[in-house]
Design a protein around this motif. Structure first.
Motif, PDB file in Angstrom:
ATOM      1  N   TYR A  14       0.853  -1.201   0.000  1.00  0.00           N
ATOM      2  CA  TYR A  14       0.000   0.000   0.000  1.00  0.00           C
ATOM      3  C   TYR A  14       0.888   1.250   0.000  1.00  0.00           C
ATOM      4  O   TYR A  14       0.691   2.163  -0.813  1.00  0.00           O
ATOM      5  CB  TYR A  14      -0.915  -0.015   1.229  1.00  0.00           C
ATOM      6  CG  TYR A  14      -1.640   1.286   1.454  1.00  0.00           C
ATOM      7  CD1 TYR A  14      -2.844   1.562   0.805  1.00  0.00           C
ATOM      8  CD2 TYR A  14      -1.113   2.260   2.311  1.00  0.00           C
ATOM      9  CE1 TYR A  14      -3.507   2.777   0.998  1.00  0.00           C
ATOM     10  CE2 TYR A  14      -1.757   3.477   2.504  1.00  0.00           C
ATOM     11  CZ  TYR A  14      -2.956   3.725   1.851  1.00  0.00           C
ATOM     12  OH  TYR A  14      -3.599   4.930   2.039  1.00  0.00           O
ATOM     13  N   GLN A  15       1.871   1.281   0.917  1.00  0.00           N
ATOM     14  CA  GLN A  15       2.803   2.417   0.988  1.00  0.00           C
ATOM     15  C   GLN A  15       3.520   2.646  -0.335  1.00  0.00           C
ATOM     16  O   GLN A  15       3.615   3.771  -0.839  1.00  0.00           O
ATOM     17  CB  GLN A  15       3.865   2.159   2.067  1.00  0.00           C
ATOM     18  CG  GLN A  15       3.516   2.582   3.465  1.00  0.00           C
ATOM     19  CD  GLN A  15       4.753   2.481   4.377  1.00  0.00           C
ATOM     20  OE1 GLN A  15       5.890   2.744   3.967  1.00  0.00           O
ATOM     21  NE2 GLN A  15       4.527   2.071   5.607  1.00  0.00           N
ATOM     22  N   LYS A  29       1.296   3.932  -3.161  1.00  0.00           N
ATOM     23  CA  LYS A  29       0.945   5.331  -2.891  1.00  0.00           C
ATOM     24  C   LYS A  29       2.099   6.236  -3.291  1.00  0.00           C
ATOM     25  O   LYS A  29       1.895   7.278  -3.933  1.00  0.00           O
ATOM     26  CB  LYS A  29       0.635   5.524  -1.400  1.00  0.00           C
ATOM     27  CG  LYS A  29      -0.718   5.031  -0.967  1.00  0.00           C
ATOM     28  CD  LYS A  29      -1.871   5.865  -1.507  1.00  0.00           C
ATOM     29  CE  LYS A  29      -1.920   7.239  -0.858  1.00  0.00           C
ATOM     30  NZ  LYS A  29      -3.013   8.066  -1.459  1.00  0.00           N
ATOM     31  N   LYS A  35      -3.785   5.544  -6.613  1.00  0.00           N
ATOM     32  CA  LYS A  35      -4.800   5.473  -5.565  1.00  0.00           C
ATOM     33  C   LYS A  35      -4.887   4.014  -5.145  1.00  0.00           C
ATOM     34  O   LYS A  35      -5.055   3.138  -5.992  1.00  0.00           O
ATOM     35  CB  LYS A  35      -6.149   5.981  -6.077  1.00  0.00           C
ATOM     36  CG  LYS A  35      -6.173   7.489  -6.314  1.00  0.00           C
ATOM     37  CD  LYS A  35      -7.581   8.002  -6.489  1.00  0.00           C
ATOM     38  CE  LYS A  35      -7.593   9.527  -6.506  1.00  0.00           C
ATOM     39  NZ  LYS A  35      -8.978  10.058  -6.545  1.00  0.00           N
ATOM     40  N   ASP A  91      -7.837   4.576  -0.208  1.00  0.00           N
ATOM     41  CA  ASP A  91      -6.905   5.634  -0.571  1.00  0.00           C
ATOM     42  C   ASP A  91      -6.487   6.404   0.686  1.00  0.00           C
ATOM     43  O   ASP A  91      -5.786   5.851   1.522  1.00  0.00           O
ATOM     44  CB  ASP A  91      -7.478   6.545  -1.659  1.00  0.00           C
ATOM     45  CG  ASP A  91      -6.370   7.351  -2.336  1.00  0.00           C
ATOM     46  OD1 ASP A  91      -5.249   6.809  -2.481  1.00  0.00           O
ATOM     47  OD2 ASP A  91      -6.606   8.503  -2.717  1.00  0.00           O
ATOM     48  N   GLU A  92      -6.961   7.646   0.885  1.00  0.00           N
ATOM     49  CA  GLU A  92      -6.526   8.433   2.041  1.00  0.00           C
ATOM     50  C   GLU A  92      -7.386   8.206   3.278  1.00  0.00           C
ATOM     51  O   GLU A  92      -6.984   8.543   4.392  1.00  0.00           O
ATOM     52  CB  GLU A  92      -6.561   9.937   1.691  1.00  0.00           C
ATOM     53  CG  GLU A  92      -5.686  10.340   0.518  1.00  0.00           C
ATOM     54  CD  GLU A  92      -4.204  10.289   0.835  1.00  0.00           C
ATOM     55  OE1 GLU A  92      -3.844  10.107   2.014  1.00  0.00           O
ATOM     56  OE2 GLU A  92      -3.401  10.428  -0.110  1.00  0.00           O
TER      57      GLU A  92
END
Length: 487
Positions: A124-125, A128, A133, A145-146
């Protein structure tokens, strides 16, 4: 509102009483949440059987009941659908209800005893940082996402999975990385999902309170790869003796990674120290902030998966060097008094052994290595003496304490851990039931350059004692105690 017949698409149905051409509002497998125009799926759980609540669901306004056996009393105006497996039916129906959200992004599942959280979170990191996304379904948290949401299970129930995947569709998520637990596979929570890839980390002694035998545990994990489609990838760690077994029947494209064996993706540890790992991956060298051989495997799996998902190898290496450790996964800090404190989620024998061997690999031999270790209550009891043996053998001092005792007497759990201690290690062990006092004792024993490992709970910020969750954070506790003691 969707029609019941559309939600039942691809569900294996044995019989129907009533009409399926009816609009439905929501799906539920908890009868307490049922409202008028909802569908109730009667799932046989580990503790209770949803079939016992069919009548209650109907009284609450359910327009349809999905069950494995028809109830004695059929209520007029309610549709009853009989299926072989309501776990499977629920998963397929959930996917249909949310318009099959897994098809609109690239979903990758990670399974194995250890490493799932680290690999999914760091993927995920990485993605990103690469500008995409990204979604995350992990033990620690769920990310659309965020936006961050609280996680309650390693693999959530199928309704929750599809709900969050649908939310990810709305936010334009392109890639999603998901922990796939053996419980989740066995309970069919991943049925109906479309994966573009699967990653196998390793297989060691765990969850035998649930699966009963190691073979069953292995077969459940393997069934995930058996169901991957031919256009997906299956990436496996072939340094693990079960690595090739996992992918032997898969239709997906097979890829391997390893530190010791010949593989499609290969890495070598050049340096391993408290500051991080220096690795050679596919003839390129990279420095990372993570520590330990087990993290070398995790990073290699991340590198391979990112490449298989279309990222350039050199770009992936650059991004690997920027990744930060995951909460509660060999997370460390150095106090003002030069004491290194490490918090790790290692709650299985293999994970504890890996963590402790990692500490020993970065020690000079002049420091004390104090391990604070517990085992969970109401779980696999067979690993308790094994973990007691590992803790007392690989440390200079082992403190046995409470983890999440749940409904068990914590002293009884500690007694079972002590059974694994060999005679020559008796003097190295100490038992303190209260976890905070155990950590405090470790802090009081430690001097400059010594290392404290607090194992078992990792990212968890609570203890489960007699059915209650009490606030407790290992990292916060050890930081406060070392500051209080001015160490």
């Amino acid at each position: 509102m969707k029609a019941l017949k559309d939600i039942l698409y691809k569900v294996h149905i044995n019989s129907v009483t009533g009409s399926t051409n009816i609009p439905v509002n929501e799906l539920h497998f908890d009868s307490r949440k049922v409202s008028p125009d909802d569908v109730f799926v009667a799932v046989r759980g580990y503790v209770s059987d949803g079939h016992e609540y069919i009548e209650k669901a109907a009284e609450s306004g359910a327009v349809a009941i999905i069950c494995e056996s028809m109830p004695d009393q059929i209520i007029n105006g309610v549709t009853y659908v009989e299926v072989d497996d309501t776990h499977e039916a629920l998963a397929i129906m959930a996917s249909n209800f949310y318009d099959n959200p897994s098809k609109n992004l690239k979903l990758v599942g990670v399974t194995g005893t250890n490493g799932k959280t680290t690999i999914t979170t760091l993927l995920y990191q990485l993605f990103k940082k690469a500008g995409y996304k990204v979604g995350l379904l992990s033990t620690v948290k769920i990310m659309a996402d965020e936006e961050e949401y609280k996680a309650t299970h390693t693999t959530p129930d199928s309704l929750t999975i599809n709900k969050y995947l649908s939310l990810m569709n709305e936010t334009g998520v392109e890639f999603c990385f998901m922990e796939v637990s053996s419980h989740g596979i066995h309970q069919k929570r991943t049925e109906g999902l479309e994966f573009v890839g699967g990653i196998f980390t390793n297989l060691t002694h765990d969850h035998l309170d649930y699966h009963k035998t190691f073979k069953e545990y292995l077969d459940v994990k393997k069934s995930y790869f058996d169901k991957l489609p031919k256009n997906a990838f299956a990436l496996t760690n072939i340094d693990d003796k079960n690595g090739l077994v996992m992918i032997q029947n898969t239709k997906a494209k097979k890829y391997t990674y390893a530190l010791k064996s010949y593989a499609d993706y290969k890495a070598q540890i050049l340096e391993n120290q408290i500051g991080g790992l220096y690795l050679k991956i596919d003839d390129n060298e990279v420095w990372t902030r993570l520590i330990g051989t087990f993290n070398a495997y995790n990073l290699l799996a991340i590198y391979a998966a990112a490449n298989l998902l279309g990222l350039e190898k050199l770009e992936v290496l650059r991004l690997l060097s920027e990744l930060e450790s995951v909460s509660g996964r060999f997370q460390y800090f150095v106090s003002e008094g030069k004491i290194t404190a490490i918090v790790d989620y290692s709650h299985t024998p293999d994970a504890l052994k890996n963590a402790m061997e990692t500490v020993n690999s970065i020690r000079t031999g002049n420091e004390e290595f104090i391990a604070v270790v517990g085992c969970g209550g109401d779980r696999d009891k067979g690993k308790r003496p094994v973990m007691g043996n590992i803790a007392s053998t690989l440390s200079t001092k082992a403190i046995f304490t409470s983890d999440n005792p749940r409904t068990e007497d914590p002293q009884v759990i500690i007694d079972e851990m002590e059974k694994g201690v060999e005679p020559q290690n008796f003097k190295k062990t100490l038992s303190i039931v209260d976890r905070k006092q155990a950590i405090k004792a470790a802090c009081q024993m430690a001097n400059a350059n010594d290392i404290i490992l607090i194992a078992g709970k990792g990212h968890e910020t609570y203890q489960e004692i007699n059915g209650k969750r009490i606030d407790f954070d290992d990292m916060k506790t050890v930081k406060e105690l070392l500051k209080e003691l001015n160490k």
